[in-house]
Enzyme design. Structure first.
Site, PDB file in Angstrom:
ATOM      1  N   MET A  68      41.819  42.844  42.033  1.00  0.00           N
ATOM      2  CA  MET A  68      40.964  42.251  40.951  1.00  0.00           C
ATOM      3  C   MET A  68      40.129  41.058  41.084  1.00  0.00           C
ATOM      4  O   MET A  68      40.390  40.286  41.877  1.00  0.00           O
ATOM      5  CB  MET A  68      42.268  41.773  39.985  1.00  0.00           C
ATOM      6  CG  MET A  68      41.846  41.015  38.697  1.00  0.00           C
ATOM      7  SD  MET A  68      43.066  39.895  37.940  1.00  0.00           S
ATOM      8  CE  MET A  68      43.201  38.804  39.052  1.00  0.00           C
ATOM      9  N   CYS A  69      38.830  41.272  40.538  1.00  0.00           N
ATOM     10  CA  CYS A  69      37.886  39.895  40.443  1.00  0.00           C
ATOM     11  C   CYS A  69      37.743  39.314  39.297  1.00  0.00           C
ATOM     12  O   CYS A  69      38.365  39.832  38.349  1.00  0.00           O
ATOM     13  CB  CYS A  69      36.543  40.515  40.991  1.00  0.00           C
ATOM     14  SG  CYS A  69      36.534  41.508  42.646  1.00  0.00           S
ATOM     15  N   ARG A  70      37.020  38.358  39.349  1.00  0.00           N
ATOM     16  CA  ARG A  70      36.559  37.683  37.965  1.00  0.00           C
ATOM     17  C   ARG A  70      35.316  37.267  37.980  1.00  0.00           C
ATOM     18  O   ARG A  70      35.058  36.782  39.386  1.00  0.00           O
ATOM     19  CB  ARG A  70      37.658  36.663  37.420  1.00  0.00           C
ATOM     20  CG  ARG A  70      37.876  35.594  38.339  1.00  0.00           C
ATOM     21  CD  ARG A  70      39.227  34.861  38.015  1.00  0.00           C
ATOM     22  NE  ARG A  70      40.396  35.452  38.299  1.00  0.00           N
ATOM     23  CZ  ARG A  70      41.306  35.668  37.515  1.00  0.00           C
ATOM     24  NH1 ARG A  70      41.222  35.261  36.108  1.00  0.00           N
ATOM     25  NH2 ARG A  70      42.512  36.318  37.701  1.00  0.00           N
ATOM     26  N   ARG A 110      45.195  36.823  33.323  1.00  0.00           N
ATOM     27  CA  ARG A 110      45.031  37.956  34.183  1.00  0.00           C
ATOM     28  C   ARG A 110      46.191  38.036  35.144  1.00  0.00           C
ATOM     29  O   ARG A 110      45.612  37.296  36.216  1.00  0.00           O
ATOM     30  CB  ARG A 110      43.724  38.294  34.655  1.00  0.00           C
ATOM     31  CG  ARG A 110      42.642  38.622  33.494  1.00  0.00           C
ATOM     32  CD  ARG A 110      41.318  38.499  34.327  1.00  0.00           C
ATOM     33  NE  ARG A 110      40.537  39.366  33.692  1.00  0.00           N
ATOM     34  CZ  ARG A 110      39.516  40.087  34.317  1.00  0.00           C
ATOM     35  NH1 ARG A 110      39.329  40.192  35.689  1.00  0.00           N
ATOM     36  NH2 ARG A 110      38.841  40.789  33.637  1.00  0.00           N
ATOM     37  N   ASN A 149      32.936  43.234  37.544  1.00  0.00           N
ATOM     38  CA  ASN A 149      34.198  43.201  37.740  1.00  0.00           C
ATOM     39  C   ASN A 149      34.852  44.547  37.100  1.00  0.00           C
ATOM     40  O   ASN A 149      34.543  45.044  35.995  1.00  0.00           O
ATOM     41  CB  ASN A 149      34.488  42.040  36.519  1.00  0.00           C
ATOM     42  CG  ASN A 149      36.155  41.628  36.522  1.00  0.00           C
ATOM     43  OD1 ASN A 149      36.487  41.568  35.318  1.00  0.00           O
ATOM     44  ND2 ASN A 149      36.930  42.055  37.692  1.00  0.00           N
TER      45      ASN A 149
END
Length: 338
Positions: free
Chosen positions: A1-3, A36, A122
């Site tokens: 997971m990125c943001r 998240r 993302n």
């Protein structure tokens, strides 16, 4: 997971006001996310990147963005802290990474640039290795050789560049960037369908030329929510209480600041509005904001009750979304907002 987080303003912002000072800045989110929650990768410690454009054009420096990336955790990089206190820019892209595809390397850290353009992603393209070769075949040699990393995201950027009449142009209209973005998503979906891939792909893409911004909140599914994406706008973004508590203030009807983020940078509910799934947000050079539906076979009109009943399990399981809660306002009020 990125943001990621995007800032566009009529006046330059000191990078620290986005990256390090707010108590819920993107850097702090990297190790202390409130919305998240990814139980597989709870920390975004696989590198980061920040890209920005000069406040004043300098012929010697050119109009291309400057990008700083590192494979160290963002919260533990003293150079980032130093730079953030000394750099101002009217347009900033920042990204923290928790690797889902590709190795841990500088080449795989977002954002990337080509000429005047800058891009980050993302999400994830499902079973990307199965379509990678076919996607590469659609690229001219120059764009094929541009890719130095091994993530689905950088190949998606190369594909987007191939959709532009001239990716090295000195300027792009918002409509040209918007058209290229739509064609990129359509091309990827066609490859996925051709290879019989049914798992949804999460394609929160964003691209800018330093003047306009195009960002998408998209999933190749009619029943699931896309990775989260939020919007905030106002006159000033500043600290109102000690300890890095920031808020967006509106002193008049003009939008001096527009921010787009995977997760809100403040805890003020009134500051943020959720962007609808399978919609595109366009910020024009004059700070107008448009929300445009991405109409394809995965689009569900707002008049259809199914649009309000998309599931969160898929994106939540991958750490791109938490179960829906009262964090921001619906984006209905800013549809085609000026």
């Amino acid at each position: 997971m990125c943001r990621f987080v995007i800032y566009k303003g009529t006046a330059p912002v000191q990078l620290s006001h986005l990256l390090t000072r707010p108590c819920h800045s993107i850097i702090n989110q990297a190790f202390d996310s409130r919305l998240r929650l990814d139980h597989r990768r709870p920390i975004n410690g696989d590198g980061f990147g920040v890209g920005w454009y000069d406040s004043v054009y300098d012929e010697e420096l050119g109009s291309q963005p400057c990008i700083f990336t590192s494979v160290t955790p963002a919260w533990n990089n003293v150079n980032l802290t130093r730079l953030a206190e000394k750099i101002k820019s009217p347009l900033v892209f920042a990204h923290v990474r928790a690797t889902t595809a590709g190795t841990l390397s500088l080449d795989n850290c977002h954002p990337w640039s080509y000429g005047k353009l800058m891009f980050m992603h993302n999400g994830g393209i499902a079973d990307f290795p199965k379509i990678k070769r076919k996607l590469q075949m659609a690229l001219p040699d120059e764009l094929f050789n541009m890719v130095t990393g091994n993530t689905d995201s950088q190949w998606a950027f190369a594909l987007l560049l191939s959709k532009l009449p001239d990716p090295k142009a000195r300027s792009f209209t918002p409509s040209v960037l918007q058209k290229a973005m739509l064609e990129t998503i359509a091309h990827i979906n066609a490859l996925l369908e051709e290879h019989g891939i049914t798992e949804p792909s999460l394609m929160n893409f964003c691209v800018t030329d330093g003047e306009s911004v195009v960002a998408t909140r998209y999933i190749s599914s009619r029943t699931e929510e896309a990775a989260s994406l939020w919007f905030s706008s106002g006159s000033t973004f500043s600290e109102y209480a000690p300890g890095g508590h920031y808020k967006m203030s509106k002193t008049d009807k003009r939008e001096n600041i527009i921010m787009i983020a995977s997760e809100p940078l403040t805890f003020e509910k009134a500051d943020w509005m959720e962007i609808r799934t399978n919609h595109m947000v366009v910020i024009t050079p004059k700070m107008n904001l448009l929300q445009v539906p991405i109409i394809d076979k995965f689009y569900v009109p707002q008049s259809d009750p199914a649009a309000l009943n998309r599931g969160t399990d898929f994106a939540a399981a991958k750490g791109f979304l938490s179960p829906r809660r009262d964090v921001g306002r619906p984006l209905d009020a800013i549809e085609n907002h000026v």
